[in-house]
Write an enzyme that holds these catalytic residues in place. Sequence first.
Site, PDB file in Angstrom:
ATOM      1  N   GLY B  38       0.781  -1.219   0.000  1.00  0.00           N
ATOM      2  CA  GLY B  38       0.000   0.000   0.000  1.00  0.00           C
ATOM      3  C   GLY B  38       0.820   1.279   0.000  1.00  0.00           C
ATOM      4  N   CYS B 246     -27.538  -8.450 -16.653  1.00  0.00           N
ATOM      5  CA  CYS B 246     -26.931  -8.089 -17.934  1.00  0.00           C
ATOM      6  C   CYS B 246     -27.922  -8.384 -19.053  1.00  0.00           C
ATOM      7  CB  CYS B 246     -25.642  -8.871 -18.140  1.00  0.00           C
ATOM      8  SG  CYS B 246     -24.957  -8.709 -19.796  1.00  0.00           S
ATOM      9  N   CYS B 249     -26.083 -11.398 -21.341  1.00  0.00           N
ATOM     10  CA  CYS B 249     -25.787 -12.729 -20.824  1.00  0.00           C
ATOM     11  C   CYS B 249     -26.627 -13.072 -19.599  1.00  0.00           C
ATOM     12  CB  CYS B 249     -24.294 -12.891 -20.527  1.00  0.00           C
ATOM     13  SG  CYS B 249     -23.765 -12.118 -18.994  1.00  0.00           S
ATOM     14  N   CYS B 271     -22.734  -6.280 -19.166  1.00  0.00           N
ATOM     15  CA  CYS B 271     -21.507  -6.510 -18.393  1.00  0.00           C
ATOM     16  C   CYS B 271     -20.417  -5.586 -18.895  1.00  0.00           C
ATOM     17  CB  CYS B 271     -21.014  -7.945 -18.576  1.00  0.00           C
ATOM     18  SG  CYS B 271     -22.020  -9.194 -17.801  1.00  0.00           S
ATOM     19  N   CYS B 277     -18.680 -11.698 -20.237  1.00  0.00           N
ATOM     20  CA  CYS B 277     -19.993 -11.693 -20.880  1.00  0.00           C
ATOM     21  C   CYS B 277     -19.998 -12.625 -22.107  1.00  0.00           C
ATOM     22  CB  CYS B 277     -20.350 -10.262 -21.294  1.00  0.00           C
ATOM     23  SG  CYS B 277     -22.080 -10.028 -21.704  1.00  0.00           S
TER      24      CYS B 277
END
Lengths: 189, 298
Positions: B38, B246, B249, B271, B277
């Site tokens: 980080g 979606c 899909c 998506c 997808c």
Amino acid sequence: MQTEALTGGFANPPIDSAAGFRAALNAMARPGKIETVSGGTAPAPVSAAAAVLLLTLCDAETPLYLAPGVDSPAMRDWGAFHIGAPLVKAEEAQFALGDWAALSPLERFRIGNAEYPDRSATLIVEMPDLSNNGAILSGPGIETTAQLSLPEVEIFRANRALFPLGLDFYFCAGERLAALPRSTKVEAA
Amino acid sequence: MTEERPGVETDAYNFAYLDEQTKRMIRRAILKGVAIPGYQVPFASREMPMPYGWGTGGVQVTAACLTPEDRLKVIDQGADDTTNAVSIRKFFERTAGVETTEHTTEATVIQTRHRIPETPMTEDQILVYQVPIPEPLRFLEPRETETRKMHGLEEYGLMHVKLYEDIARHGEIATAYAYPVKVEGRYVMDPSPIPKFDNPRLESPALQLFGAGREQRIYAVPPYSKVVSLDFEDHPFDPSKADHPCALCGAENTYLDEVIMDDAGGRMFVCSDTDYCATRQAEGHRGAQSAPFTEAAE
């Protein structure tokens, strides 16, 4: 002796150093994981793994400390030809190479400061052997726990307590290497 | 010595474009980044043959990590076929000669702009993020000297005040992307402008590297690191998403793009991850507006 300094570098530097770095990166990202590297050879007693790390990570911008035992005329020549890193005292080193006893005391090395903890030394420790037995490791990069045959435990606990300051370690034996960043918690097995 | 592959100009460039000294410098920064999860490691970012803001940081990190055996995937907001993704993929095909793929499961290195793939990552993969502003505190405190001190002292009160002000004004934390996280209980980190929907997947078996070219910073999240999205006990973190499946899909659990269809309010949700997808559609999943249905209706 003259020619020894000229051999042992990477045959194909871009490709060999890419492979060397990926191994070094995987090791640092997964403390305790042992990686195998090849492609570099430094004068004895420096291991092949340590030679690969030096060739991959060190250059004229990285002050290097050679501890007694590896600090030989042959090694200095080899380093001058292949790496070009200025050789310095332990206190100024960004990288240090040697066996565990020769690198002590570790208090000499830079641990970074609060604003720039990255300005700390990376120690490349020559080991007689490396195995996944011994000290128990946990922390970033480790799903549950890992084990590594560290030379001792207490000193790494003290190093962890300095986080985010501290030293980072590579341990080398032959062509094998493993890493221990400052973020890893170390406990005796 | 370089292996010849038809159509690959590997002789014209050093492997992966950058010179070896530059790669060593970047590699050292990456290793320190991994050792201090980080924390933003400064590095001497180079000019790349693409403008700042097009992923020069990610490209440099990818170049430093690639090996000839890698298979590279590049996504831009989840899509494999947008300009940014296509040109970076072509760049590495040309300068590193690596194989490329659009399938998340086949890739060993994935460079991403602002998304985490929907398909779970594995231990054998590296995810490289393109980061515009790496400093999470930058919009609260413009001085680098000050933000560096704040990170050093772990002084993150300002960030909590910002999130609290969100709640006071909007009734909820209004930050929807680049949602700040705390890594391993120490550094507050900008996860790059990924939607907050992706934040839970920052805890991953894969190594995650972040490169900010213009801002000259590299940082990292090692595998299995604890990554906590900042929140309050009474306003817990909520990885929200559009409340639709979606349209292509039918997936109910993915991050969706809203696509405006006409000027009469028509819209569809699809998506954002094109590979996920397409893979689902190939498996026979269908959404409300996927091709066979609309064709049958016409």
